[in-house]
Design a protein around this motif. Structure first.
Motif, mmCIF file in Angstrom:
data_model
loop_
_atom_site.group_PDB
_atom_site.id
_atom_site.type_symbol
_atom_site.label_atom_id
_atom_site.label_comp_id
_atom_site.label_asym_id
_atom_site.label_seq_id
_atom_site.Cartn_x
_atom_site.Cartn_y
_atom_site.Cartn_z
ATOM 1 N N LEU A 169 5.782 11.778 -74.737
ATOM 2 C CA LEU A 169 7.118 12.077 -75.241
ATOM 3 C C LEU A 169 8.125 11.024 -74.791
ATOM 4 O O LEU A 169 9.027 10.636 -75.551
ATOM 5 C CB LEU A 169 7.568 13.459 -74.760
ATOM 6 N N LEU A 170 7.987 10.560 -73.579
ATOM 7 C CA LEU A 170 8.898 9.540 -73.070
ATOM 8 C C LEU A 170 8.752 8.248 -73.862
ATOM 9 O O LEU A 170 9.748 7.557 -74.143
ATOM 10 C CB LEU A 170 8.629 9.289 -71.585
ATOM 11 N N ASP A 171 7.529 7.935 -74.261
ATOM 12 C CA ASP A 171 7.305 6.737 -75.068
ATOM 13 C C ASP A 171 7.968 6.879 -76.443
ATOM 14 O O ASP A 171 8.565 5.924 -76.949
ATOM 15 C CB ASP A 171 5.804 6.492 -75.218
ATOM 16 N N VAL A 172 7.870 8.059 -77.048
ATOM 17 C CA VAL A 172 8.535 8.304 -78.337
ATOM 18 C C VAL A 172 10.045 8.133 -78.179
ATOM 19 O O VAL A 172 10.713 7.496 -79.008
ATOM 20 C CB VAL A 172 8.199 9.714 -78.858
ATOM 21 N N PHE A 173 10.584 8.702 -77.105
ATOM 22 C CA PHE A 173 12.025 8.616 -76.870
ATOM 23 C C PHE A 173 12.458 7.166 -76.669
ATOM 24 O O PHE A 173 13.504 6.728 -77.180
ATOM 25 C CB PHE A 173 12.393 9.455 -75.652
ATOM 26 N N ALA A 174 11.648 6.400 -75.916
ATOM 27 C CA ALA A 174 12.014 5.010 -75.619
ATOM 28 C C ALA A 174 12.050 4.159 -76.881
ATOM 29 O O ALA A 174 12.786 3.160 -76.939
ATOM 30 C CB ALA A 174 11.033 4.423 -74.611
ATOM 31 N N ARG A 175 11.264 4.513 -77.895
ATOM 32 C CA ARG A 175 11.213 3.727 -79.125
ATOM 33 C C ARG A 175 12.393 4.006 -80.054
ATOM 34 O O ARG A 175 12.618 3.255 -81.004
ATOM 35 C CB ARG A 175 9.901 4.008 -79.854
ATOM 36 N N LEU A 176 13.114 5.071 -79.803
ATOM 37 C CA LEU A 176 14.274 5.367 -80.643
ATOM 38 C C LEU A 176 15.395 4.384 -80.377
ATOM 39 O O LEU A 176 15.641 4.028 -79.217
ATOM 40 C CB LEU A 176 14.779 6.789 -80.379
ATOM 41 N N PRO A 177 16.090 3.927 -81.397
ATOM 42 C CA PRO A 177 17.263 3.085 -81.138
ATOM 43 C C PRO A 177 18.354 3.904 -80.454
ATOM 44 O O PRO A 177 18.450 5.119 -80.639
ATOM 45 C CB PRO A 177 17.692 2.635 -82.541
ATOM 46 N N GLN A 178 19.167 3.229 -79.647
ATOM 47 C CA GLN A 178 20.221 3.954 -78.953
ATOM 48 C C GLN A 178 21.236 4.519 -79.938
ATOM 49 O O GLN A 178 21.591 5.693 -79.886
ATOM 50 C CB GLN A 178 20.940 3.025 -77.962
ATOM 51 N N LYS A 179 21.704 3.679 -80.879
ATOM 52 C CA LYS A 179 22.664 4.128 -81.890
ATOM 53 C C LYS A 179 22.366 3.401 -83.189
ATOM 54 O O LYS A 179 21.905 2.271 -83.203
ATOM 55 C CB LYS A 179 24.098 3.807 -81.467
#
Length: 732
Positions: free
Chosen positions: A710-720
């Protein structure tokens, strides 16, 4: 969190430290910690200690024998007080309640006399530091949703102090986190990485976060012992607000090495760094009166002592073999896991033949205290439940008689409040009955007339004076010792300021006492009727509580004070005079509680030189260093920062966090963790990290940062990202 990660170099991080991602914990060295039975104990397995504890015979004869004689005197005098015109049922109840309460303070009185005489005549000097230490000691600090600046600053100050002695190789240091707040968890890891960089590679500092904080602090310590305890001869247990000098830590380790019979050696922690009114009152009382009380306890306890859960050293193998705590049958508050585990652990290790004792004059052991009356009440509620649980533990098989006395003392510490309240109410009813109500009952002996409730007023006044003298004598003994000690006297502002400070403490304690009596009585009643306490982190910093919360907490106390005042005036003005401290404390409950947490009042008294302690006048160097480090760490901005944002913004921090996560067991098919599932769904629908962070609740955040995928999925999201055209259309 295992030692599975390989070492990886890291460049400077956004929070200003460079670090190497080393294993967060050393290789496991397991110890078996079997659950102990409270019902059965085979005395044949008890080890035979090499040292005798016969030196406690005379102190115990004095303390308990003297308390018994004093109690018998009090009973006789009270009987004569109520025996005018015959002893009625209510008078018998009053006599019984008086006996229970007076015996409690009589024991404290005789113990304080023993401590006072011992400190005046035979108090030992602080030991010299040893040339070397052969045993390994783990210094463990359990933490639970704490501010990292304070706890990491304190431990770093201790590390530096120990390293300066040249004996640092004998100690390893562990942060044992049970934190349930995701932002605090990430803050701890950031502080840990920065701390490792600050202390260098020559010091072994470790960190472990427990995913499921079962059995609270006791479970936290047990997890360390069973997984890593085999590598250490001793463990020195701290609290999150603990601070100890190198002299104290090394002396404890040396004492444990020199005494193979020792299982637990306890220090006397003094309160420091406190500035609010209530905390300064506690700080002054602990410093001036505490040594007398602790020395008296140490004398009669001898090697059959108690343990208060922190600032103490423990023989690790003995603890593992004999201190596995069972869960009590039934539901909380009397069932479930044992809250006040430290008393039980002391009793269990003593049952096995190891000594438990205190070094009350060692010095260099410090802690902090809650900043306000309400904070103390909140902490007391948890302690109350833990101590009342001991009703089910104190008669366990094989426990030493002294251990049972420790349990009884802890229980009485809370039961005494409702007993005092009942004694007060019975006394009021008797006065009311004498003034207004015609008796409807007769004594057991045949008589033509009822037994009017009358009292021997002069004898009652004399007994009241004796009771107050017995109650206040330990404080007087502590004050006398401080006055006789030139260093302490001068550091407290001189003899006049010291006496004035003691008077301020006595008056304020008298005003706070009826409020605490009602708070503790309420806690006892809640527990008796089955209400469990939570496990909230303790508020440790100075600061005030919103006034509306203070009013809500104490309005019933004020109402009771008004009722007591009106009823007392209607019955007898002398009754009001007799109850004036209690009535005044209740009437002023809101104001007193508000004042208790105010910095400006405490600091104002400090500027006047009142309630001053030697450690405040001449702060220990380690306290100065710890406070300096805490201020430096607070400027790093770890505390209060968004943990998810920090992990998303810093790949190096995320790499370290990922390396520190334990290898989890595969989830059984069909068993879904709701928070994990919700976090996964929300991450799947989120288009940015900012959007995901807004959607995720606290427990879902914990599930996210505890899962590598899950942390890897979150890290791949753009910040904005800019708002999509279709979203703008929907909004229109």
């Amino acid at each position: 969190m295992d030692s599975m990660s390989v070492e990886r170099s890291a460049e400077a991080t956004p929070f200003g430290a460079s670090y190497t991602i080393r294993p967060a914990m050393p290789p496991e060295s397991t110890l078996a910690m079997p659950v102990q039975s409270l019902r059965r104990y085979d005395t044949a397995q008890r080890r035979v200690p090499a040292r005798s504890s016969s030196t406690t015979v005379l102190p115990r004869l004095w303390v308990f024998g003297g308390a018994l004689l004093l109690t018998l005197y009090g009973i006789e005098e009270m009987y004569r007080v109520v025996n005018v015109g015959g002893v009625t049922l209510l008078k018998w109840i009053l006599l019984i309640l008086f006996t229970a309460n007076f015996s409690w303070i009589a024991l404290a009185f005789t113990s304080a006399i023993a401590g006072f005489v011992w400190l005046m005549v035979r108090a030992p000097k602080a030991p010299e530091l040893p040339a070397r230490l052969s045993a390994r000691t783990a210094v463990v600090m359990p933490i639970y949703n704490e501010d990292t600046a304070r706890v990491f600053g304190a431990l770093q100050a201790m590390i530096e102090d120990v390293q300066a002695t040249g004996l640092g190789d004998a100690f390893d240091y562990f942060f044992l986190s049970d934190t349930t707040d995701p932002d605090a968890w990430v803050a701890e890891e950031r502080a840990f990485l920065a701390m490792r960089d600050r202390v260098g590679d020559g010091v072994n500092v470790f960190y472990r976060h427990r995913s499921k904080n079962s059995s609270r602090k006791a479970g936290n310590i047990a997890d360390f012992v069973t997984r890593w305890g085999g590598a250490y001869d001793h463990m020195l247990v701290l609290d999150a607000d603990s601070l100890m000098t190198a002299h104290s830590m090394v002396s404890l380790a040396a004492a444990m090495e020199a005494d193979p019979d020792a299982g637990i050696i306890q220090t006397l922690p003094l309160i420091i760094n406190r500035n609010t009114l209530f905390a300064r009152l506690q700080q002054f009382a602990a410093r001036i009166y505490g040594p007398v009380i602790a020395s008296g306890l140490s004398l009669w306890m001898g090697r059959d002592g108690n343990y208060w859960g922190h600032n103490a050293i423990i023989r690790t193998a003995a603890f593992a073999a004999h201190c596995g705590l069972p869960d009590l049958k039934g539901k909380p508050p009397f069932g479930g896991h044992i809250l006040s585990h430290d008393f039980v652990e002391a009793a269990m290790i003593r049952r096995a033949g190891y000594a438990v004792y205190m070094l009350p004059t060692l010095g260099g052991s410090f802690e902090e205290s809650p900043p306000s009356l309400i904070d103390v009440g909140t902490r007391d509620r948890r302690w109350c439940q833990g101590n009342l649980q001991h009703i089910r533990v104190m008669f366990a098989s094989g426990f030493h008689l002294a251990s049972r006395q420790h349990f009884a003392t802890g229980i009485m510490g809370y039961v005494s409040s409702p007993l005092w309240m009942m004694q007060l109410l019975v006394g009021i009813v008797l006065v009311l009955q004498a003034a207004y109500i015609r008796p409807e009952y007769f004594t057991q002996e045949f008589t033509l007339f009822p037994a009017w409730p009358r009292f021997d007023a002069q004898r009652a006044l004399n007994l009241f004076g004796v009771t107050m003298a017995v109650l206040l004598a330990p404080k007087l003994f502590g004050l006398l010792l401080a006055l006789f000690d030139g260093v302490t006297r001068r550091a407290c502002g001189g003899a006049i300021r010291l006496v004035i400070s003691a008077l301020v403490e006595v008056v304020m304690s008298a005003l706070f006492a009826p409020i605490m009596m009602l708070i503790q009585s309420g806690s006892v009643m809640q527990i008796v009727f089955g209400r469990d306490t939570g496990w909230n982190p303790q508020r440790r910093d100075d600061g005030s509580i919103p006034f509306a919360d203070i009013v809500r907490r104490h309005r019933s106390h004020v109402v009771l004070g008004l009722v007591s005042l009106v009823a007392g005036l209607a019955i007898s003005p002398s009754l009001v005079a007799w109850m004036s401290p209690t009535i005044a404390g209740l009437l002023l409950a809101i104001l007193l509680s508000w004042a208790s947490g105010q910095l400006f009042i405490g600091l104002g008294l400090r500027r006047l030189g009142l309630l001053q302690t030697p450690e405040e006048k001449l702060p220990p160097p380690i306290a100065v260093r710890a406070n300096t480090l805490a201020r430096e760490l607070s400027r790093s901005g770890f505390d209060g920062a968004d943990g998810l944002a920090a992990l998303h913004a810093d790949p190096r921090l995320r790499e370290a966090h990922d390396a520190y996560l334990p290898d989890g067991k595969p989830r059984p098919r069909g068993q879904i963790e709701v928070d994990h599932a919700l976090a996964a769904v929300k991450l799947g629908e989120a288009r940015t990290a900012e959007e995901a962070a807004q959607w995720l609740k606290r427990k879902e955040r914990m599930a996210l940062i505890a899962d590598r995928a899950l942390l890897d999925v979150f890290a791949r999201l753009p910040q904005k990202v800019e708002e999509a055209p279709e979203a703008q259309t929907r909004a229109a």
